[in-house]
Design a protein around this motif. Structure first.
Motif, PDB file in Angstrom:
ATOM      1  N   ALA A   1       0.770  -1.106   0.101  1.00  0.00           N
ATOM      2  CA  ALA A   1      -0.255   0.008  -0.061  1.00  0.00           C
ATOM      3  C   ALA A   1       0.935   1.423   0.159  1.00  0.00           C
ATOM      4  O   ALA A   1       0.708   2.200  -0.607  1.00  0.00           O
ATOM      5  CB  ALA A   1      -0.921  -0.079   1.004  1.00  0.00           C
TER       6      ALA A   1
ATOM      7  N   GLY B   1      -5.432  -1.503   3.508  1.00  0.00           N
ATOM      8  CA  GLY B   1      -4.406  -1.319   2.727  1.00  0.00           C
ATOM      9  C   GLY B   1      -4.464  -1.796   1.250  1.00  0.00           C
ATOM     10  O   GLY B   1      -4.307  -1.307   0.279  1.00  0.00           O
TER      11      GLY B   1
ATOM     12  N   ILE C   1      -4.443   0.166  -2.151  1.00  0.00           N
ATOM     13  CA  ILE C   1      -3.300  -0.259  -3.527  1.00  0.00           C
ATOM     14  C   ILE C   1      -4.516  -0.258  -4.582  1.00  0.00           C
ATOM     15  O   ILE C   1      -4.137   0.181  -5.696  1.00  0.00           O
ATOM     16  CB  ILE C   1      -3.143  -1.677  -3.214  1.00  0.00           C
ATOM     17  CG1 ILE C   1      -2.108  -1.705  -2.354  1.00  0.00           C
ATOM     18  CG2 ILE C   1      -2.805  -2.466  -4.576  1.00  0.00           C
ATOM     19  CD1 ILE C   1      -1.614  -3.241  -1.779  1.00  0.00           C
TER      20      ILE C   1
END
Length: 395
Positions: free
Chosen positions: A133, A184, A188
């Motif tokens: 991330a 996370g 992304i």
């Protein structure tokens, strides 16, 4: 006797009663070894509980923690500098305590290995998501800084950048293992979307122009097909009972509404092409959806006339194909010992075919109802065969 001598006699143990440096060093080594084992097990327990509540019995883990805390307290007392409790016997007792805790942790780990492994996998996944991330977000932000102003100013890019900022804030605020991994992964996805939109930005205007011109051509084709619909509807009403096409009577109006909406979206796309090609593409996609809807409506009308003529020409053939599938399924059931499970169900499908045929005995046969019922039986047979195959495949 001096006061110093009295303190020496009453407050200090004789040297032979105190543990040696080697004994205390061994105790320290045992402490670090036990601490390392607990450091491996405790995070896995917390993670396992977050993955699956109840996977680690609380009472059992609390007992392990209590045993560990007790020996740590004993160690801190014995190992304190100048402690009067630092006798060889106390050191030996503490060493045995560490050994017992280590053995308990080993038994606990063996008994709950599956849950602990799941917890460790969750920890590894969360840590990987955390790293990915941050790297992906850093790359996306750097790409935004380096992009041309006209590309950063695109509404789609601005919206994606705002989403990335919100996801990053949520990620920084997340605390639980599962929550942090989920946040996370959201970061992304948002960062990758930003990079993808920036990569597409230079060619958006050309893509939008091609799309608009292609949809203009498709719109002409839909309009041409619409011109033929009155003849199709007339043939349906002339050749078959009204029930066979009642659901198609609104087709011309529905298609004209789709064409008008598509034309509006294409006009909007052309007006946005120069300054906001991403919005132009979005408008063109809305036009595409309306044209697809119109095409599907036209297909239903044209296909209906073709299907009804085929059934009228040989209605027995239409039912014979479905009856063959029923018999094939019955043979399969008999061949695999499934007649008790499916025999009556398959017989019921034959009855449905017989009942469907009664719709052709009227003065004005309802061929569409006949065909619709046959298709329903055909779908049901497909489902039954699939379920029988699953039963056969199971050990």
């Amino acid at each position: 006797m001096s006061s110093n001598q009295r303190r020496s006699l009453f407050s200090r143990r004789p040297q032979q009663d105190r543990a040696t440096g080697a004994q205390l060093a061994a105790l320290t080594d045992a402490f670090f070894a036990c601490e390392a084992t607990m450091g491996r097990v405790a995070p896995a327990v917390r993670a396992a509980r977050s993955v699956s509540a109840g996977s680690i019995p609380s009472a059992e883990w609390n007992a392990v923690r209590d045993q560990y805390d007790a020996v740590i307290s004993q160690y801190l007392t014995v190992s304190a500098e100048g402690s009067p409790e630092a006798t060889p016997a106390a050191v030996d007792a503490c060493l045995r305590g560490f050994g017992q805790v280590s053995a308990t942790l080993e038994r606990f780990s063996a008994a709950h290995s599956r849950a602990l492994n799941a917890g460790r996998a969750a920890i590894a996944g969360a840590e990987q998501a955390d790293r990915d991330a941050r790297v992906t977000a850093t790359n996306a932000l750097a790409a935004l800084d380096a992009a041309a102003p006209e590309h950063v100013g695109l509404s789609s890019v601005r919206a994606a950048a705002d989403r990335l900022a919100r996801d990053l804030s949520a990620f920084d605020a997340a605390s639980g293992l599962a929550d942090r991994q989920r946040c996370g992964e959201a970061v992304i996805a948002a960062a990758q979307n930003v990079q993808q939109l920036l990569a597409q930005a230079p060619g958006l205007a050309a893509d939008a122009d091609r799309t608009i011109r292609s949809l203009d051509t498709r719109m002409d084709a839909v309009t041409t097909r619409l011109d033929k619909i009155p003849d199709v509807v007339s043939a349906l009403l002339r050749e078959f009972s009204s029930e066979c096409s009642a659901d198609l009577m609104s087709t011309p109006d529905d298609v004209r509404a789709d064409l008008a909406a598509a034309a509006t979206e294409l006009d909007r796309a052309r007006s946005l092409l120069a300054g906001a090609p991403d919005e132009a593409l979005a408008a063109a996609e809305k036009a595409r959806n309306r044209l697809s809807h119109a095409d599907e409506a036209l297909d239903r009308a044209f296909d209906r006339l073709t299907d009804l003529r085929e059934v009228r020409r040989d209605p027995v053939e239409a039912s014979a194909q479905v009856r063959f599938r029923v018999r094939d399924a019955q043979h399969f059931a008999l061949g695999h010992g499934l007649e008790r499970d499916w025999g009556s169900v398959l017989d019921a499908q034959s009855d449905r075919i017989d009942r469907a045929g009664t719709t052709l005995e009227r003065i004005h046969p309802d061929y569409w109802s006949y065909l619709t019922q046959l298709r329903a039986v055909d779908r049901r047979i497909t489902e039954i065969i699939g379920r029988m195959r699953d039963q056969v495949a199971r050990p």
